[in-house]
Design an enzyme around this catalytic site. Structure first.
Site, PDB file in Angstrom:
ATOM      1  N   TYR A 145       0.839  -1.199   0.000  1.00  0.00           N
ATOM      2  CA  TYR A 145       0.000   0.000   0.000  1.00  0.00           C
ATOM      3  C   TYR A 145       0.876   1.252   0.000  1.00  0.00           C
ATOM      4  O   TYR A 145       0.845   2.058   0.912  1.00  0.00           O
ATOM      5  CB  TYR A 145      -0.918  -0.029   1.218  1.00  0.00           C
ATOM      6  CG  TYR A 145      -2.071   0.957   1.194  1.00  0.00           C
ATOM      7  CD1 TYR A 145      -2.579   1.473   0.014  1.00  0.00           C
ATOM      8  CD2 TYR A 145      -2.682   1.351   2.390  1.00  0.00           C
ATOM      9  CE1 TYR A 145      -3.636   2.359   0.010  1.00  0.00           C
ATOM     10  CE2 TYR A 145      -3.744   2.226   2.396  1.00  0.00           C
ATOM     11  CZ  TYR A 145      -4.220   2.735   1.213  1.00  0.00           C
ATOM     12  OH  TYR A 145      -5.278   3.619   1.213  1.00  0.00           O
ATOM     13  N   SER A 146       1.690   1.361  -1.041  1.00  0.00           N
ATOM     14  CA  SER A 146       2.559   2.523  -1.218  1.00  0.00           C
ATOM     15  C   SER A 146       2.912   2.598  -2.695  1.00  0.00           C
ATOM     16  O   SER A 146       2.633   1.691  -3.467  1.00  0.00           O
ATOM     17  CB  SER A 146       3.821   2.412  -0.345  1.00  0.00           C
ATOM     18  OG  SER A 146       4.522   1.212  -0.631  1.00  0.00           O
ATOM     19  N   ASP A 182      11.337  -2.974  10.060  1.00  0.00           N
ATOM     20  CA  ASP A 182      10.359  -2.387   9.141  1.00  0.00           C
ATOM     21  C   ASP A 182       9.348  -1.594   9.972  1.00  0.00           C
ATOM     22  O   ASP A 182       8.453  -2.159  10.596  1.00  0.00           O
ATOM     23  CB  ASP A 182       9.669  -3.507   8.350  1.00  0.00           C
ATOM     24  CG  ASP A 182       8.720  -2.981   7.278  1.00  0.00           C
ATOM     25  OD1 ASP A 182       8.534  -1.752   7.187  1.00  0.00           O
ATOM     26  OD2 ASP A 182       8.152  -3.810   6.539  1.00  0.00           O
ATOM     27  N   GLY A 184       6.259   0.362  10.311  1.00  0.00           N
ATOM     28  CA  GLY A 184       5.042   0.510   9.526  1.00  0.00           C
ATOM     29  C   GLY A 184       4.974  -0.585   8.477  1.00  0.00           C
ATOM     30  O   GLY A 184       4.965  -0.315   7.276  1.00  0.00           O
ATOM     31  N   GLY A 186       2.722  -2.695   7.484  1.00  0.00           N
ATOM     32  CA  GLY A 186       1.520  -2.985   6.722  1.00  0.00           C
ATOM     33  C   GLY A 186       1.106  -4.437   6.837  1.00  0.00           C
ATOM     34  O   GLY A 186       1.087  -5.023   7.919  1.00  0.00           O
ATOM     35  N   TRP A 187       0.785  -5.050   5.683  1.00  0.00           N
ATOM     36  CA  TRP A 187       0.369  -6.456   5.653  1.00  0.00           C
ATOM     37  C   TRP A 187       1.555  -7.402   5.469  1.00  0.00           C
ATOM     38  O   TRP A 187       1.382  -8.553   5.093  1.00  0.00           O
ATOM     39  CB  TRP A 187      -0.660  -6.662   4.552  1.00  0.00           C
ATOM     40  CG  TRP A 187      -1.966  -5.992   4.850  1.00  0.00           C
ATOM     41  CD1 TRP A 187      -2.987  -6.471   5.633  1.00  0.00           C
ATOM     42  CD2 TRP A 187      -2.405  -4.718   4.380  1.00  0.00           C
ATOM     43  NE1 TRP A 187      -4.022  -5.573   5.672  1.00  0.00           N
ATOM     44  CE2 TRP A 187      -3.702  -4.484   4.910  1.00  0.00           C
ATOM     45  CE3 TRP A 187      -1.843  -3.743   3.562  1.00  0.00           C
ATOM     46  CZ2 TRP A 187      -4.424  -3.335   4.642  1.00  0.00           C
ATOM     47  CZ3 TRP A 187      -2.563  -2.580   3.306  1.00  0.00           C
ATOM     48  CH2 TRP A 187      -3.831  -2.387   3.844  1.00  0.00           C
ATOM     49  N   GLY A 188       2.756  -6.910   5.720  1.00  0.00           N
ATOM     50  CA  GLY A 188       3.929  -7.774   5.742  1.00  0.00           C
ATOM     51  C   GLY A 188       4.565  -8.060   4.399  1.00  0.00           C
ATOM     52  O   GLY A 188       5.448  -8.917   4.297  1.00  0.00           O
ATOM     53  N   ILE A 207       0.389  -0.413  13.594  1.00  0.00           N
ATOM     54  CA  ILE A 207      -0.585   0.023  14.592  1.00  0.00           C
ATOM     55  C   ILE A 207      -1.990  -0.460  14.233  1.00  0.00           C
ATOM     56  O   ILE A 207      -2.961  -0.043  14.854  1.00  0.00           O
ATOM     57  CB  ILE A 207      -0.574   1.560  14.741  1.00  0.00           C
ATOM     58  CG1 ILE A 207      -0.802   2.224  13.381  1.00  0.00           C
ATOM     59  CG2 ILE A 207       0.725   2.028  15.383  1.00  0.00           C
ATOM     60  CD1 ILE A 207      -0.982   3.723  13.460  1.00  0.00           C
ATOM     61  N   CYS A 363      -6.265  12.009  -5.148  1.00  0.00           N
ATOM     62  CA  CYS A 363      -4.834  11.860  -4.879  1.00  0.00           C
ATOM     63  C   CYS A 363      -4.041  11.663  -6.170  1.00  0.00           C
ATOM     64  O   CYS A 363      -2.915  12.151  -6.302  1.00  0.00           O
ATOM     65  CB  CYS A 363      -4.597  10.697  -3.923  1.00  0.00           C
ATOM     66  SG  CYS A 363      -5.085  11.046  -2.214  1.00  0.00           S
TER      67      CYS A 363
END
Length: 395
Positions: A145-146, A182, A184, A186-188, A207, A363
């Site tokens: 997600y980036s 790492d 942040g 995310g889903w790894g 988080i 965005c």
């Protein structure tokens, strides 16, 4: 999810008010960006309910987003409209009553620390916990997600994200057996890639409970430890550190603590890669609609803000900008989200669909306008020995 849907679903008037007479001040503002009300071009605004005018003039960006989600207006190509609005700097031109509200929000963000450890889980609960099914449908198979990296000749989203992950590991000079933090995670996706492809021993922190649960499944059997934890409480020492798409949630008042924490955790000869969205100039606040509905308590750094905080803590070895790649990434996500909507619709209402469409396409316009940037910085502690050689994938 239910609380977010409730926040987005507002009482609608039984009969829409005719939208035939837009206020002159709004027509003149939009004309600066070559956007017409009820025009025929793909980037023109088509108004269905006259209350959209009042909401936009009273609340500007927030009013525009809320009234779109409520169905008061539409646009065939939101991405094209927002590119024009932002290039004309209408996001920085606020009329009338809305100006007072924007100033009040700027003052709130300047006076208060909105990204304290106690508030850190809000973005996880409000956005990342929205539902793994949404992100599984929208993102690539690794659920990265980036911003993807299209500069190495990638033909699709899967390839572009794999190129980005490999580029990160190469920039970090990651070696088998090294420890990688790492921040942040995310889903790894990156943690799994670094462990499988480069033999790293990875510690990831997030988080979001939803992210953690899925990341643990995806990294099972690998030398990966995943924690539900705020970065400020991390302990230990790591050969390499990476942080992708997390710095946007740190907040200006915490930049110093963030970099102090990274320096404390990084081995003296280690490398730290920071991947973050940025803006072309310092801004006192984030977009009000994005802040309320997508990323609460967010703050995008400017070059000066980053450089000021890095100075004296790290040496900047490399600063790579590929912000235009985010436009293409977001358009891919938007296309995949729309294609998946028939199977998502039983769980999510139309307001959620319009919210996510508005988020992704606005965005895309933001990055296409060049106001939005995407940076990867490679940082080292001043005492590091030897030279660093910058890496770029070959097309």
């Amino acid at each position: 999810m239910q609380s977010e849907q409730a926040a987005l679903t507002r009482p609608r008037r039984p009969q829409p008010q005719p939208a035939a007479h837009p206020p002159q001040v709004l027509r003149e503002l939009l004309a600066r960006a070559d956007v017409q009300i009820n025009g025929t071009r793909p980037w023109d605004m088509r108004v269905h309910d006259a209350r959209a005018y009042r909401r936009i003039l009273a609340h500007w960006s927030l009013g525009a987003g809320e009234s779109y989600v409520d169905g008061d207006w539409d646009c065939e190509r939101l991405d094209m409209m927002f590119e024009r609005l932002i290039r004309a700097e209408l996001d920085r031109t606020v009329p009338g009553l809305a100006r007072l509200k924007v100033l009040a929000e700027s003052l709130r963000q300047r006076l208060f620390n909105l990204q304290t450890a106690e508030r850190a889980h809000q973005v996880g609960e409000r956005h990342y916990d929205a539902g793994n099914d949404v992100f599984e449908a929208m993102l690539d198979a690794r659920m990265i997600y980036s911003c993807a990296y299209w500069g190495a000749g990638a033909r699709n989203l899967e390839q572009a994200q794999e190129h980005k992950l490999e580029m990160i590991c190469r920039k970090l000079e990651l070696q088998p057996g090294e420890t990688l933090l790492d921040i942040g995670c995310g889903w790894g996706g990156l943690a799994r890639f670094a462990a499988q492809r480069h033999g790293a021993r990875v510690t990831g922190v997030t988080i979001s409970r939803e992210q953690l649960a899925l990341a643990e499944q995806r990294c099972e059997g690998l030398p990966v430890t995943l924690l539900l934890q705020d970065y400020r409480s991390l302990q230990g020492r790591f050969d390499k550190i990476v942080s992708v798409g997390m710095f946007e949630h740190v907040g200006l008042k915490n930049y110093g603590l963030y970099f102090d924490t990274a320096r404390r955790l990084l081995a003296p000869d280690g490398l730290f890669l920071l991947h973050s969205i940025g803006v072309d100039r310092s801004a006192p606040h984030t977009d009000p609609w994005i802040e309320r509905y997508i990323f609460p308590n967010g703050k995008l750094p400017s070059p000066r803000e980053l450089a000021d905080e890095v100075e004296g803590r790290f040496v900047i070895e490399d600063w790579h900008n590929f912000g235009t790649d985010y436009d293409r990434t977001l358009m891919c996500w938007a296309e995949r989200f729309e294609a998946a909507w028939p199977r998502l619709a039983p769980r999510y209402d139309e307001a959620f669909r319009r919210m996510f469409r508005y988020y992704l396409l606005s965005c895309a316009g933001f990055f296409r306008s060049r106001q939005g940037q995407l940076w990867q910085l490679v940082l080292t502690r001043p005492e590091r020995r030897g030279a660093y050689r910058s890496f770029r994938p070959q097309a």
